[in-house]
Design a protein around this motif. Structure first.
Motif, PDB file in Angstrom:
ATOM      1  N   ILE A 447      39.913  38.397  33.235  1.00 26.65           N
ATOM      2  CA  ILE A 447      38.614  38.250  33.880  1.00 26.65           C
ATOM      3  C   ILE A 447      38.253  36.762  33.922  1.00 26.65           C
ATOM      4  O   ILE A 447      38.417  36.046  32.937  1.00 26.65           O
ATOM      5  CB  ILE A 447      37.535  39.041  33.113  1.00 26.65           C
ATOM      6  CG1 ILE A 447      37.868  40.539  33.117  1.00 26.65           C
ATOM      7  CG2 ILE A 447      36.154  38.809  33.716  1.00 26.65           C
ATOM      8  CD1 ILE A 447      36.996  41.356  32.201  1.00 26.65           C
ATOM      9  N   LYS A 449      36.490  33.495  33.474  1.00 25.95           N
ATOM     10  CA  LYS A 449      35.486  33.132  32.462  1.00 25.95           C
ATOM     11  C   LYS A 449      34.249  32.493  33.082  1.00 25.95           C
ATOM     12  O   LYS A 449      33.211  32.379  32.430  1.00 25.95           O
ATOM     13  CB  LYS A 449      36.097  32.181  31.443  1.00 25.95           C
ATOM     14  CG  LYS A 449      36.538  30.839  32.002  1.00 25.95           C
ATOM     15  CD  LYS A 449      37.171  29.991  30.919  1.00 25.95           C
ATOM     16  CE  LYS A 449      37.646  28.645  31.454  1.00 25.95           C
ATOM     17  NZ  LYS A 449      38.303  27.839  30.410  1.00 25.95           N
ATOM     18  N   ARG A 452      32.201  35.938  34.770  1.00 21.66           N
ATOM     19  CA  ARG A 452      32.230  37.234  34.083  1.00 21.66           C
ATOM     20  C   ARG A 452      30.811  37.700  33.753  1.00 21.66           C
ATOM     21  O   ARG A 452      29.958  36.918  33.339  1.00 21.66           O
ATOM     22  CB  ARG A 452      33.108  37.160  32.827  1.00 21.66           C
ATOM     23  CG  ARG A 452      32.573  36.278  31.742  1.00 21.66           C
ATOM     24  CD  ARG A 452      33.636  35.890  30.731  1.00 21.66           C
ATOM     25  NE  ARG A 452      34.301  37.022  30.143  1.00 21.66           N
ATOM     26  CZ  ARG A 452      34.122  37.449  28.903  1.00 21.66           C
ATOM     27  NH1 ARG A 452      33.219  36.847  28.124  1.00 21.66           N
ATOM     28  NH2 ARG A 452      34.786  38.464  28.424  1.00 21.66           N
ATOM     29  N   THR A 453      30.579  38.973  33.964  1.00 22.30           N
ATOM     30  CA  THR A 453      29.278  39.576  33.659  1.00 22.30           C
ATOM     31  C   THR A 453      29.503  40.927  32.997  1.00 22.30           C
ATOM     32  O   THR A 453      30.547  41.564  33.171  1.00 22.30           O
ATOM     33  CB  THR A 453      28.429  39.785  34.927  1.00 22.30           C
ATOM     34  OG1 THR A 453      29.147  40.627  35.839  1.00 22.30           O
ATOM     35  CG2 THR A 453      28.108  38.467  35.607  1.00 22.30           C
ATOM     36  N   GLU A 454      28.518  41.369  32.252  1.00 17.83           N
ATOM     37  CA  GLU A 454      28.572  42.672  31.606  1.00 17.83           C
ATOM     38  C   GLU A 454      27.853  43.711  32.453  1.00 17.83           C
ATOM     39  O   GLU A 454      26.841  43.413  33.105  1.00 17.83           O
ATOM     40  CB  GLU A 454      27.930  42.616  30.224  1.00 17.83           C
ATOM     41  CG  GLU A 454      28.844  42.104  29.141  1.00 17.83           C
ATOM     42  CD  GLU A 454      28.241  42.273  27.770  1.00 17.83           C
ATOM     43  OE1 GLU A 454      28.828  42.992  26.931  1.00 17.83           O
ATOM     44  OE2 GLU A 454      27.170  41.692  27.536  1.00 17.83           O
ATOM     45  N   TRP A 473      33.088  44.109  30.573  1.00 17.31           N
ATOM     46  CA  TRP A 473      33.064  42.858  31.306  1.00 17.31           C
ATOM     47  C   TRP A 473      33.775  43.016  32.646  1.00 17.31           C
ATOM     48  O   TRP A 473      34.785  43.705  32.752  1.00 17.31           O
ATOM     49  CB  TRP A 473      33.751  41.757  30.496  1.00 17.31           C
ATOM     50  CG  TRP A 473      32.965  41.287  29.309  1.00 17.31           C
ATOM     51  CD1 TRP A 473      33.145  41.674  28.008  1.00 17.31           C
ATOM     52  CD2 TRP A 473      31.885  40.361  29.311  1.00 17.31           C
ATOM     53  NE1 TRP A 473      32.247  41.048  27.196  1.00 17.31           N
ATOM     54  CE2 TRP A 473      31.452  40.221  27.966  1.00 17.31           C
ATOM     55  CE3 TRP A 473      31.229  39.635  30.308  1.00 17.31           C
ATOM     56  CZ2 TRP A 473      30.409  39.378  27.602  1.00 17.31           C
ATOM     57  CZ3 TRP A 473      30.189  38.790  29.938  1.00 17.31           C
ATOM     58  CH2 TRP A 473      29.786  38.676  28.610  1.00 17.31           C
ATOM     59  N   ARG A 474      33.259  42.325  33.653  1.00 15.99           N
ATOM     60  CA  ARG A 474      33.870  42.270  34.983  1.00 15.99           C
ATOM     61  C   ARG A 474      33.666  40.878  35.559  1.00 15.99           C
ATOM     62  O   ARG A 474      32.769  40.157  35.134  1.00 15.99           O
ATOM     63  CB  ARG A 474      33.247  43.301  35.933  1.00 15.99           C
ATOM     64  CG  ARG A 474      33.421  44.749  35.523  1.00 15.99           C
ATOM     65  CD  ARG A 474      32.770  45.692  36.526  1.00 15.99           C
ATOM     66  NE  ARG A 474      32.944  47.086  36.153  1.00 15.99           N
ATOM     67  CZ  ARG A 474      32.181  47.725  35.273  1.00 15.99           C
ATOM     68  NH1 ARG A 474      31.170  47.090  34.700  1.00 15.99           N
ATOM     69  NH2 ARG A 474      32.417  48.985  34.960  1.00 15.99           N
ATOM     70  N   GLY A 538      37.254  42.751  26.381  1.00 17.89           N
ATOM     71  CA  GLY A 538      36.686  41.975  27.471  1.00 17.89           C
ATOM     72  C   GLY A 538      37.650  41.000  28.110  1.00 17.89           C
ATOM     73  O   GLY A 538      37.227  40.066  28.797  1.00 17.89           O
ATOM     74  N   THR A 541      40.233  44.334  32.967  1.00 13.94           N
ATOM     75  CA  THR A 541      39.471  45.506  33.400  1.00 13.94           C
ATOM     76  C   THR A 541      40.357  46.742  33.469  1.00 13.94           C
ATOM     77  O   THR A 541      41.592  46.634  33.536  1.00 13.94           O
ATOM     78  CB  THR A 541      38.853  45.256  34.785  1.00 13.94           C
ATOM     79  OG1 THR A 541      39.924  45.101  35.753  1.00 13.94           O
ATOM     80  CG2 THR A 541      37.984  44.008  34.797  1.00 13.94           C
TER      81      THR A 541
END
Length: 560
Positions: A447, A449, A452-454, A473-474, A538, A541
């Motif tokens: 992912i 850095k 990245r979002t939750e 995380w994505r 995290g 995915t």
């Protein structure tokens, strides 16, 4: 914060590396002998000989200076700070300012105890400095991630060629265009550059993190000249357009020597070109650099300590099998043991290793090379690929005669390697007596850095994970990751080490359950389980793990 840093040496570098287990006594003695001859810093000599990595030295220097040690992955640059940087400044100062926190500028530097380089930073940024130490490789990675990927040099050349009316003028600058094409691929972090002639345009694509990305297309009229230029750089026959050709070229980029393996193949609208990028300045590889878990690293170290036997790494093309094996070779003291390789091609050039490249056009195959190598008195042998029964038989015989053999094999799983060896003609009892273990692996994208979002997991993700985490995380997608949401890759592995009392032949049945259950006592986890761990940590995915691990057979939900 005061930027001047004084070093408080806590012991000689060589002794401290020896105490920490990074190098062996014989390696230190060789490096000290070399230092007396050439009068270079001991750390630089240890790295050049492949006895230690840049990070090993940098950690001790950071300890001496009382500074934090940072890797590129630890740094999340602030866009406003990065906007004040340029490539020339970063290369000259070997420093990367990355954040401004409470009026203090955080800077990752290779030499924070160098007053001149610290002065370069202070001259550009009038802030108190909070210095951290990093390696040259990490500075290059930060430079590539933040200052180079935005530049499309091929597009810039075509822009300069257009006049005010938008028409292209003048002859195409072939040398500049070809060089720009190669630079764009390198700075994108591509592993392959594809030049694909079509009827009305020549398509350029870059394979980044295993996925093809569209580059700047070339006009059809410029394509033959560009391909001829690549042939000249690769020492290929520019007049031959009807037969496939293979070659190799080298260019220097940002003080790095980059080798490229070149493949030419005739197609309907011209010659199709694929360049595989091989960074020959990558230095000594370590297992800790590859993203392999500490548990697996410990088991692989135990494998590397064996005196004889066969260890296999399996997976599809481009899954990092050779890189993993070189990481294992990096755990072996090449001063005490003779290490030799047979490859096609030699992907990493390493000191102290005897490396040989096969050439089927003259009858020098893996089988022939391995037969000759056994007369060279090696202790450890790396076979680039087991392709046929003859090579497999020779590898097994080498293990039987007291050699440690590392090799790659094309199977879909670690457990599938054993029936594969039997299928190509190796007696079952020979496999059982000589196989140390098998590691299956894939490369999954990490992912990004920067974006990245939750977010809450979907029902499908919860079902696959077998648990319900609060969030996953994505990556949303940003300019640095080309809107993909991913940047870089890490390894997804499964490691099978037969227990002393187990029979490898039991994996010949279609039911792997008994051998899997027995293998768990030795730390075996299926690749899917390792994927769940990476998702929950995290690092990647569910979608990415499924992309690389999904079965070749269609599931029930995929059938019409």
């Amino acid at each position: 914060m005061e930027p001047h840093v004084s070093r408080s040496v806590k012991g000689r570098l060589g002794d401290r590396l020896l105490e920490s287990g990074v190098i062996a006594r014989t390696q230190l003695e060789v490096a000290l002998g070399e230092q007396r001859r050439v009068h270079r810093p001991l750390g630089e000599i240890l790295v050049s000989l492949g006895f230690a990595g840049d990070a090993d030295i940098a950690r001790l220097v950071a300890d001496d200076l009382g500074l934090e040690f940072l890797r590129a992955d630890d740094v999340v640059p602030d866009a406003e700070v990065v906007a004040g940087l340029d490539s020339a400044f970063v290369r000259e100062s070997q420093a990367f300012p990355f954040a401004l926190e409470n009026g203090v500028l955080r800077v990752a530097m290779v030499s924070p105890d160098d007053p001149h380089k610290v002065g370069l930073v202070r001259a550009r940024f009038p802030h108190p400095l909070d210095l951290a130490i990093t390696t040259e490789g990490d500075i290059q990675a930060l430079l590539a991630d933040n200052l180079q990927v935005q530049t499309n040099r091929v597009a810039e050349i075509f822009t300069l060629m257009r006049d005010e009316d938008g028409d292209e003028r003048g002859d195409v600058p072939v040398e500049r265009l070809t060089h720009a094409l190669l630079l764009d691929g390198i700075h994108r972090g591509a592993t392959d550059i594809h030049v694909e002639p079509e009827e009305h345009v020549t398509r350029v694509r870059y394979r980044v993190d295993g996925i093809l990305q569209q580059g700047e297309n070339l006009p059809v009229q410029a394509t033959p000249a560009v391909i001829s230029r690549i042939k000249v750089l690769s020492n290929l026959d520019i007049s031959e357009r009807r037969r496939p050709q293979d070659g190799r070229l080298r260019i220097e980029v940002d003080d790095r020597k980059i080798d490229m393996r070149v493949s030419m193949m005739p197609s309907a609208f011209g010659e199709n070109v694929v360049l595989r990028i091989l960074d020959s300045s990558a230095g000594s590889l370590r297992l800790s650099q590859l993203g392999i878990s500490e548990e697996h690293q410990a088991m692989l170290q135990a494998v590397a300590d064996r005196s004889h036997g066969v260890f296999l790494v399996t997976g599809p093309t481009g899954s990092g099998k050779t890189t993993t094996l070189y990481g294992m070779l990096g755990q072996i003291d090449a001063m005490q043991r003779k290490v030799a390789t047979i490859e096609d091609p030699i992907e990493y050039r390493q000191p102290l290793l005897r490396q040989s490249q096969v050439d089927p056009t003259i009858g020098y195959t893996f089988h022939q090379g391995l037969r000759s190598l056994l007369r060279q008195d090696p202790d450890v042998i790396l076979v680039g690929e087991i392709r046929d029964a003859e090579t497999a038989d020779m590898a097994i015989k080498a293990a039987m005669t007291g050699h440690l053999v590392f090799a790659t094999l094309h199977t879909n799983s670690a457990l599938g390697a054993i029936p594969r060896l039997v299928d190509i003609g190796i007696e079952q009892f020979l496999v059982e007596d000589n196989l140390i273990g098998v590691m299956g692996q894939r490369l999954v994208r990490r992912i990004c850095k920067y974006c990245r979002t939750e977010g809450p997991p979907t029902p499908e993700e919860i079902e696959w994970l077998g648990c319900e985490p609060e969030a996953l995380w994505r990556g949303e997608g940003c300019a640095r990751c080309h809107l993909s949401g991913y940047s870089g890759r890490t390894v997804l592995v499964e490691l099978y080490l037969p227990a002393p009392d187990s029979e490898a032949g039991s994996t010949l049945s279609r039911d792997f359950a008994p051998i899997v259950e027995a293998g768990r006592d030795a730390g075996y986890f299926a690749m899917e389980e390792e994927g769940r761990r990476l998702v929950l940590e995290g690092r990647t995915t569910v979608e990415e793990v499924m992309r690389v691990y999904r079965s070749h057979r269609l599931g029930r939900s995929e059938r019409a």
